[in-house]
Design an enzyme around this catalytic site. Structure first.
Site, PDB file in Angstrom:
ATOM      1  CB  SER A 211       8.803   1.491   3.180  1.00  0.00           C
ATOM      2  OG  SER A 211       7.923   1.953   2.540  1.00  0.00           O
TER       3      SER A 211
ATOM      4  CE  LYS B  21       4.971   0.147   3.116  1.00  0.00           C
ATOM      5  NZ  LYS B  21       5.405   1.323   2.170  1.00  0.00           N
TER       6      LYS B  21
ATOM      7  CB  SER C 239       8.085   3.075  -0.571  1.00  0.00           C
ATOM      8  OG  SER C 239       9.098   3.648   0.264  1.00  0.00           O
TER       9      SER C 239
END
Length: 469
Positions: free
Chosen positions: A151, A76, A175
């Protein structure tokens, strides 16, 4: 033989260990798919093809060691990796190349995994959708006109489209679960204190934790085992219970489990929460499937109080900690600037009151959920929304829209509980619709077993068209 990406991560690992396929072959397969497909999906913001192939080549003549030996994954873009651009979804960091690798990436390296690059994330991971000023949005592979949630939007898209077998992610208010549910894959948010390098214990309210996204419950449990075991725990407090969680996903589920069912969210009294009929139907179907499997399924009369204000305060407090100057705030996105400025206006008394209220909410929620092995809720209140649906200028409205889209997520972080999202039904267009199972503190094994039961009884769901590209 099916194409390599059509195998589960566990099956890919078995093929690697038996030398049926090689690390280089598998890495090239995924890199080729990324090159052909990802321009239309926005899963990756940086692809490190040369480094990945060099790593895979180095493994070719080595003995298979490590749980993830030879298996590709993606970092990520909030997670620094030495020598690789790490932008945090923000134009403030477009030129940043870290010198060190964060634990969240290093533990997967040490387990034998091969990073293919950085997956897309919103600015500083602050929003439940993945649309930034510095690159393309992460798009739902089922309908690329829609966003993928956030996210960890890029991670979820990569897994759903067959660009990665699994992906590490993080969850401070949904997220992991929001994007996983948006695109129809599995996501696990662990208990506070479960994962050593991202325990939540070092942040205001204890919200953000690391966890996995994968296509199957077993694959997600496998990655969670790696994340949990990858480092010694640096705190005196850890989540109760223990893994390996893969065992929970691959053994017979708890036939005597008690499951509470609710569609109440703690935002109901503070915002205009409207549950989409397909989300409500998915909960009913999941409840029936669990009951048919032998679980005791009961309606749960939950009446949370006073949540909205405490969460708004804690979320703004978390943003206010970022080292951004006034000049920086003119360059970041409006929602980021708003959260930071609002957070810096808070008094110490207001922050302490919110943290105290969060502790009360945590205790009340754990007590209310205690009679159940798991509580079943919708994963999302609304179906995937079009790119640009979240207001890019009015930050207060933007925050409200995020609440309306995913009102069942952030309270799980505040309470420190584990949760998993899993697709169980399809809407009229064929898009998967997911539900959420929330466990007791340290109760990952129970919800993983129940999710695996749901996955088995719901039957195989179809893949988006990108899967076959």
């Amino acid at each position: 033989m099916p194409e390599l990406h059509e195998l589960t991560a566990i099956d890919q690992l078995a093929a690697l260990r038996s030398r049926e396929i090689s690390p280089v072959e598998l890495t090239r397969h995924y890199l080729d798919r990324i090159a052909r497909i990802d321009d239309a999906l926005g899963a990756f913001v940086e692809v490190t093809a040369d480094a990945a192939l060099a790593h895979a080549t180095a493994l070719e003549d080595a003995e298979p060691t490590g749980v993830l030996w030879g298996l590709p994954f993606g970092d990520k873009d909030l997670v620094p990796r030495a020598g690789v651009p790490t932008r945090f979804g923000s134009r403030l960091h477009q030129g940043f190349i870290p010198d060190t690798t964060a634990d969240q990436a290093a533990v997967l390296d040490e387990a034998g995994g091969i990073s293919l690059g950085k997956t897309n994330t919103p600015e500083f991971g602050l929003t439940g959708y993945t649309e930034t000023q510095i690159g393309p949005p992460a798009r739902d592979p089922w309908n690329p006109a829609n966003g993928a949630g956030g996210s960890s939007g890029g991670a979820a898209v990569a897994v759903a489209a067959g660009l990665l077998p699994l992906a590490p992610a993080s969850d401070g208010g949904g997220s992991i679960r929001i994007p996983a549910a948006t695109v129809g894959v599995v996501g696990i948010k662990p208990s506070r204190g479960r994962v050593p390098f991202a325990s939540g214990l070092d942040s205001p309210g204890g919200l953000p934790v690391a966890g996995p996204i994968a296509r199957t419950v077993a694959d997600a449990a496998l990655l969670l085992d790696v994340q949990v075991a990858g480092r010694p725990h640096p705190y005196a407090t850890t989540a109760l219970g223990s893994g390996p969680f893969l065992d929970a996903a691959t053994t017979t589920g708890p036939a005597s489990a008690r499951v509470g069912v609710t569609t109440v969210s703690p935002w109901d009294d503070a915002d205009d929460i409207r549950l989409d009929p397909e989300a409500a139907r998915a909960v009913r179907v999941a409840a029936d499937l669990l009951a048919d499997a032998g679980a005791a399924v009961d309606a749960f009369d939950w009446r949370p109080r006073g949540y909205a204000e405490l969460f708004r305060t804690i979320w703004r407090t978390s943003a206010a900690r970022m080292a951004l100057t006034d000049a920086d705030l003119e360059l970041v996105e409006p929602i980021t600037a708003w959260l930071v400025r609002e957070g810096r206006r808070l008094t110490g008394a207001q922050v302490l009151e919110a943290l105290a209220a969060a502790t009360v909410f945590e205790r009340e929620t754990i007590t209310a959920f205690a009679p159940f092995d798991a509580v079943l809720t919708p994963a999302l209140a609304l179906p995937p929304q079009p790119i640009g649906w979240f207001d890019a200028e009015d930050a207060a409205r933007n925050f409200s829209q995020q609440v309306q889209y995913a009102p069942y997520s952030s309270f799980v972080n505040v309470a420190g509980l584990p949760a998993i999202v899993v697709p169980v039904t399809r809407d009229a267009s064929g898009h998967p619709v997911s539900v959420q199972l929330i466990g007791r503190p340290g109760g990952e094994a129970a919800i993983i077993a129940l999710a695996a039961m749901l996955e088995q009884r719901a039957g195989p769901l179809p893949h988006p068209s990108a899967w076959r590209a």
